[in-house]
Motif scaffolding. Structure first.
Motif, mmCIF file in Angstrom:
data_model
loop_
_atom_site.group_PDB
_atom_site.id
_atom_site.type_symbol
_atom_site.label_atom_id
_atom_site.label_comp_id
_atom_site.label_asym_id
_atom_site.label_seq_id
_atom_site.Cartn_x
_atom_site.Cartn_y
_atom_site.Cartn_z
ATOM 1 N N PHE A 81 -7.038 4.967 -1.954
ATOM 2 C CA PHE A 81 -6.985 4.211 -3.200
ATOM 3 C C PHE A 81 -8.354 3.658 -3.545
ATOM 4 O O PHE A 81 -9.257 3.609 -2.715
ATOM 5 C CB PHE A 81 -5.953 3.072 -3.115
ATOM 6 C CG PHE A 81 -6.321 1.973 -2.161
ATOM 7 C CD1 PHE A 81 -7.008 0.850 -2.601
ATOM 8 C CD2 PHE A 81 -5.983 2.056 -0.823
ATOM 9 C CE1 PHE A 81 -7.348 -0.166 -1.725
ATOM 10 C CE2 PHE A 81 -6.307 1.048 0.065
ATOM 11 C CZ PHE A 81 -6.999 -0.062 -0.389
ATOM 12 N N TRP B 45 -1.951 6.435 1.362
ATOM 13 C CA TRP B 45 -2.771 7.147 0.394
ATOM 14 C C TRP B 45 -4.097 6.448 0.106
ATOM 15 O O TRP B 45 -4.167 5.215 0.044
ATOM 16 C CB TRP B 45 -1.998 7.317 -0.918
ATOM 17 C CG TRP B 45 -0.765 8.128 -0.757
ATOM 18 C CD1 TRP B 45 0.523 7.682 -0.846
ATOM 19 C CD2 TRP B 45 -0.681 9.518 -0.457
ATOM 20 N NE1 TRP B 45 1.395 8.714 -0.625
ATOM 21 C CE2 TRP B 45 0.683 9.863 -0.382
ATOM 22 C CE3 TRP B 45 -1.627 10.523 -0.232
ATOM 23 C CZ2 TRP B 45 1.122 11.154 -0.106
ATOM 24 C CZ3 TRP B 45 -1.185 11.806 0.041
ATOM 25 C CH2 TRP B 45 0.168 12.111 0.099
ATOM 26 N N THR C 32 -5.176 -1.664 -8.006
ATOM 27 C CA THR C 32 -5.425 -0.436 -7.264
ATOM 28 C C THR C 32 -4.900 0.781 -8.011
ATOM 29 O O THR C 32 -3.931 0.699 -8.769
ATOM 30 C CB THR C 32 -4.730 -0.469 -5.890
ATOM 31 O OG1 THR C 32 -3.353 -0.759 -6.078
ATOM 32 C CG2 THR C 32 -5.345 -1.502 -4.973
ATOM 33 N N GLU C 33 -5.551 1.896 -7.763
ATOM 34 C CA GLU C 33 -5.067 3.201 -8.213
ATOM 35 C C GLU C 33 -5.022 4.095 -6.987
ATOM 36 O O GLU C 33 -5.984 4.165 -6.223
ATOM 37 C CB GLU C 33 -5.984 3.790 -9.271
ATOM 38 C CG GLU C 33 -5.469 5.087 -9.828
ATOM 39 C CD GLU C 33 -6.249 5.565 -11.040
ATOM 40 O OE1 GLU C 33 -6.093 6.744 -11.383
ATOM 41 O OE2 GLU C 33 -7.012 4.784 -11.630
ATOM 42 N N TYR C 34 -3.891 4.764 -6.800
ATOM 43 C CA TYR C 34 -3.684 5.601 -5.615
ATOM 44 C C TYR C 34 -3.908 7.065 -5.942
ATOM 45 O O TYR C 34 -3.663 7.509 -7.062
ATOM 46 C CB TYR C 34 -2.258 5.405 -5.071
ATOM 47 C CG TYR C 34 -2.070 4.038 -4.477
ATOM 48 C CD1 TYR C 34 -2.404 3.792 -3.158
ATOM 49 C CD2 TYR C 34 -1.597 2.985 -5.240
ATOM 50 C CE1 TYR C 34 -2.255 2.529 -2.610
ATOM 51 C CE2 TYR C 34 -1.450 1.718 -4.712
ATOM 52 C CZ TYR C 34 -1.778 1.506 -3.395
ATOM 53 O OH TYR C 34 -1.649 0.262 -2.860
ATOM 54 N N TYR C 35 -4.361 7.809 -4.929
ATOM 55 C CA TYR C 35 -4.609 9.239 -5.050
ATOM 56 C C TYR C 35 -3.897 9.948 -3.910
ATOM 57 O O TYR C 35 -3.980 9.527 -2.758
ATOM 58 C CB TYR C 35 -6.110 9.519 -4.984
ATOM 59 C CG TYR C 35 -6.871 8.789 -6.055
ATOM 60 C CD1 TYR C 35 -7.008 9.325 -7.319
ATOM 61 C CD2 TYR C 35 -7.424 7.536 -5.805
ATOM 62 C CE1 TYR C 35 -7.697 8.644 -8.319
ATOM 63 C CE2 TYR C 35 -8.113 6.849 -6.792
ATOM 64 C CZ TYR C 35 -8.239 7.417 -8.046
ATOM 65 O OH TYR C 35 -8.912 6.733 -9.019
ATOM 66 N N ARG D 272 0.866 -1.177 0.000
ATOM 67 C CA ARG D 272 0.000 0.000 0.000
ATOM 68 C C ARG D 272 0.899 1.222 0.000
ATOM 69 O O ARG D 272 1.798 1.349 0.832
ATOM 70 C CB ARG D 272 -0.931 0.041 1.226
ATOM 71 C CG ARG D 272 -1.994 -1.032 1.222
ATOM 72 C CD ARG D 272 -3.034 -0.774 0.136
ATOM 73 N NE ARG D 272 -4.037 -1.812 0.103
ATOM 74 C CZ ARG D 272 -4.273 -2.604 -0.945
ATOM 75 N NH1 ARG D 272 -3.548 -2.497 -2.037
ATOM 76 N NH2 ARG D 272 -5.216 -3.504 -0.902
ATOM 77 N N ASP D 273 0.689 2.121 -0.965
ATOM 78 C CA ASP D 273 1.511 3.317 -1.082
ATOM 79 C C ASP D 273 1.316 4.225 0.122
ATOM 80 O O ASP D 273 0.182 4.422 0.585
ATOM 81 C CB ASP D 273 1.163 4.088 -2.349
ATOM 82 C CG ASP D 273 1.663 3.402 -3.609
ATOM 83 O OD1 ASP D 273 2.278 2.326 -3.499
ATOM 84 O OD2 ASP D 273 1.435 3.958 -4.700
#
Length: 113
Positions: free
Chosen positions: A24, A22, A41-44, A5-6
């Motif tokens: 996601f 972040w 996943t895409e992180y924001y 997980r970022d």
């Protein structure tokens, strides 16, 4: 089993350390045959889904996360307050942490989807 997980770890102006993971979203429906909870996943970078502040070291900040999720894979950024040019980034992280705490209470997480 670990789960990537970022996240970011930073040193606040008062010398304490904080960590934020972040926000996601999943890029595939969990029912999709190729869905992977770790990698689909895409992180924001506009919000945290977990944040903990006021720790004496970067490791202590990560330990706060490990109480929620025992096996994180990595920390992408560690920013000490003394890094040249870090003030702007750290001010942004501090604002995101304050927003998170105002919405969720101190040192809490939003359940991971």
């Amino acid at each position: 089993m670990s789960c990537n997980r970022d996240n970011v770890t930073w040193q606040a102006p008062d010398g304490t350390w904080s960590i934020g993971f972040w926000r996601f979203e999943y890029t595939l429906d969990p029912e999709h045959k190729d869905f992977d909870h770790e990698w689909s996943t895409e992180y924001y970078d506009d919000a945290f889904w977990f944040c903990s502040t006021g720790h004496y070291s970067p490791e202590a900040a990560m330990d706060a996360y490990r109480k929620e999720e025992p096996n994180p894979v990595t920390t992408y950024i560690v920013r000490p307050w003394t890094d040249a040019g870090a003030e702007k980034a750290i001010a942004r992280y501090e604002a995101l942490a304050a927003k998170f705490k105002a919405e969720n209470g101190p040192n809490t997480s939003i359940p991971c989807p």
